[in-house]
Design a protein around this motif. Structure first.
Motif, mmCIF file in Angstrom:
data_model
loop_
_atom_site.group_PDB
_atom_site.id
_atom_site.type_symbol
_atom_site.label_atom_id
_atom_site.label_comp_id
_atom_site.label_asym_id
_atom_site.label_seq_id
_atom_site.Cartn_x
_atom_site.Cartn_y
_atom_site.Cartn_z
ATOM 1 N N LEU A 33 5.583 -9.473 6.479
ATOM 2 C CA LEU A 33 4.993 -8.423 5.652
ATOM 3 C C LEU A 33 4.715 -8.979 4.259
ATOM 4 O O LEU A 33 5.589 -9.590 3.643
ATOM 5 N N VAL A 34 3.500 -8.746 3.779
ATOM 6 C CA VAL A 34 3.096 -9.246 2.459
ATOM 7 C C VAL A 34 2.563 -8.083 1.637
ATOM 8 O O VAL A 34 1.601 -7.417 2.048
ATOM 9 N N ARG A 60 1.922 -13.572 12.563
ATOM 10 C CA ARG A 60 1.012 -12.518 12.106
ATOM 11 C C ARG A 60 1.425 -12.080 10.716
ATOM 12 O O ARG A 60 2.612 -11.873 10.438
ATOM 13 N N VAL A 61 0.460 -11.932 9.824
ATOM 14 C CA VAL A 61 0.707 -11.439 8.472
ATOM 15 C C VAL A 61 0.179 -10.017 8.382
ATOM 16 O O VAL A 61 -0.987 -9.757 8.694
ATOM 17 N N ALA A 62 1.026 -9.099 7.985
ATOM 18 C CA ALA A 62 0.654 -7.694 7.847
ATOM 19 C C ALA A 62 0.789 -7.287 6.382
ATOM 20 O O ALA A 62 1.843 -7.486 5.778
ATOM 21 N N PHE A 63 -0.261 -6.740 5.822
ATOM 22 C CA PHE A 63 -0.266 -6.352 4.415
ATOM 23 C C PHE A 63 0.118 -4.881 4.252
ATOM 24 O O PHE A 63 -0.144 -4.047 5.126
ATOM 25 N N PHE A 64 0.745 -4.591 3.128
ATOM 26 C CA PHE A 64 0.998 -3.198 2.768
ATOM 27 C C PHE A 64 0.806 -3.052 1.258
ATOM 28 O O PHE A 64 0.926 -4.012 0.505
ATOM 29 N N ALA A 94 4.028 -2.904 9.978
ATOM 30 C CA ALA A 94 4.625 -3.680 11.066
ATOM 31 C C ALA A 94 4.089 -3.268 12.416
ATOM 32 O O ALA A 94 4.041 -4.082 13.347
ATOM 33 N N GLY A 95 3.668 -2.018 12.560
ATOM 34 C CA GLY A 95 3.144 -1.557 13.837
ATOM 35 C C GLY A 95 4.196 -1.621 14.926
ATOM 36 O O GLY A 95 5.280 -1.054 14.797
ATOM 37 N N ALA A 101 9.727 -10.361 8.716
ATOM 38 C CA ALA A 101 10.281 -11.129 7.601
ATOM 39 C C ALA A 101 9.483 -10.802 6.348
ATOM 40 O O ALA A 101 8.299 -10.463 6.421
ATOM 41 N N LEU A 102 10.139 -10.909 5.201
ATOM 42 C CA LEU A 102 9.475 -10.711 3.918
ATOM 43 C C LEU A 102 9.850 -11.837 2.979
ATOM 44 O O LEU A 102 10.994 -12.317 2.986
#
Length: 246
Positions: A33-34, A60-64, A94-95, A101-102
């Motif tokens: 998570l980024v 996989r990089v997931a943005f928030f 995250a789905g 991980a952060l």
């Protein structure tokens, strides 16, 4: 639904601050998570992405996006609700990922609320925390000074508490973090010496030090210029009574 969370301290943005354990955790992660901090702060995400690229991370990089705090609420309630919303955004980003991980600035266990947020989504036995370099460590190393006097006490506090209470009674060394308002300016005339640093450990690093009465306005101007140039600034400082100077 998120089950396990790994928090990796990345120091103050310098890839050299990442431990071998941290690097291994990131390279073996499934989803990272980024956060996007907002307008003018995109390079905070870019630093994280560059670090992942340097490590060859294929996760996989997931943005928030960070929510905005409700300034109308009392401080503690404001922070509590803000953390609730951040946790909800983690879960949304995250789905279906069960393990995330952060990358955390500094050290996740030192003046950082990422663990408190993570525990809204998982249990402590499913939370893995890998320490990093703190801004305090980076500051004292950059100035080549010890954090304490011989057999001396150290007080770490926030700008808010320094503004509200002034120089703490009996304090020898005071380290201040989380101060966006340059609270040291209220302590001129008290015989203090300051060591200040911004963007510690990064190519943009800025350092200054001197008697507070002489350095305060200079640091304020330097900080404002850096914030204008980058859209953000991360800084910290250490102060001692003048006779404990250099």
């Amino acid at each position: 639904m998120i089950e396990t969370v790994t928090l990796v301290g990345i120091g103050t943005g310098n890839p050299g601050h990442l431990t071998l354990d941290g690097a291994e955790a990131l390279t073996s992660a499934d989803t990272i998570l980024v956060p996007r901090k907002g307008t003018g702060k995109d390079d905070l995400a870019e630093i994280r992405l560059a670090l992942l690229d340097r490590l060859g991370v294929t996760a996989r990089v997931a943005f928030f996006d960070y929510p905005v705090r409700d300034e109308s609420l009392p401080y503690l309630e404001r922070v509590e609700r803000w953390h609730d919303e951040i946790a909800a955004r983690w879960a949304e980003a995250a789905g279906e990922a069960k393990s995330v991980a952060l990358l955390v600035w500094g050290d996740p266990s030192f003046y950082d609320s990422t663990m408190r947020i993570a525990l809204r989504l998982t249990t402590r036995d499913r939370l893995r925390v890998l320490p990093g370099i703190t801004a305090v460590q980076a500051l004292t190393a950059a100035h080549a000074i010890p954090v304490n006097a011989v057999n001396g006490r150290i007080l770490t506090t926030t700008g808010r508490r320094l503004r509200d209470g002034g120089w703490p009674e009996g304090a020898e060394t005071v380290v201040t973090v989380l101060d966006g308002e340059c609270s040291f300016k209220a302590l001129t005339g008290e015989g203090l010496y300051i060591w200040w640093g911004a963007f510690l450990g990064m190519p943009e690093q800025i350092l200054d030090h001197g008697p507070l009465d002489e350095a305060a306005e200079r640091i304020i101007a330097t900080r404002a210029a850096a914030r204008e140039a980058h859209g953000w600034v991360m800084d910290t400082y250490l102060m001692k009574k003048i006779d404990a100077g250099e």
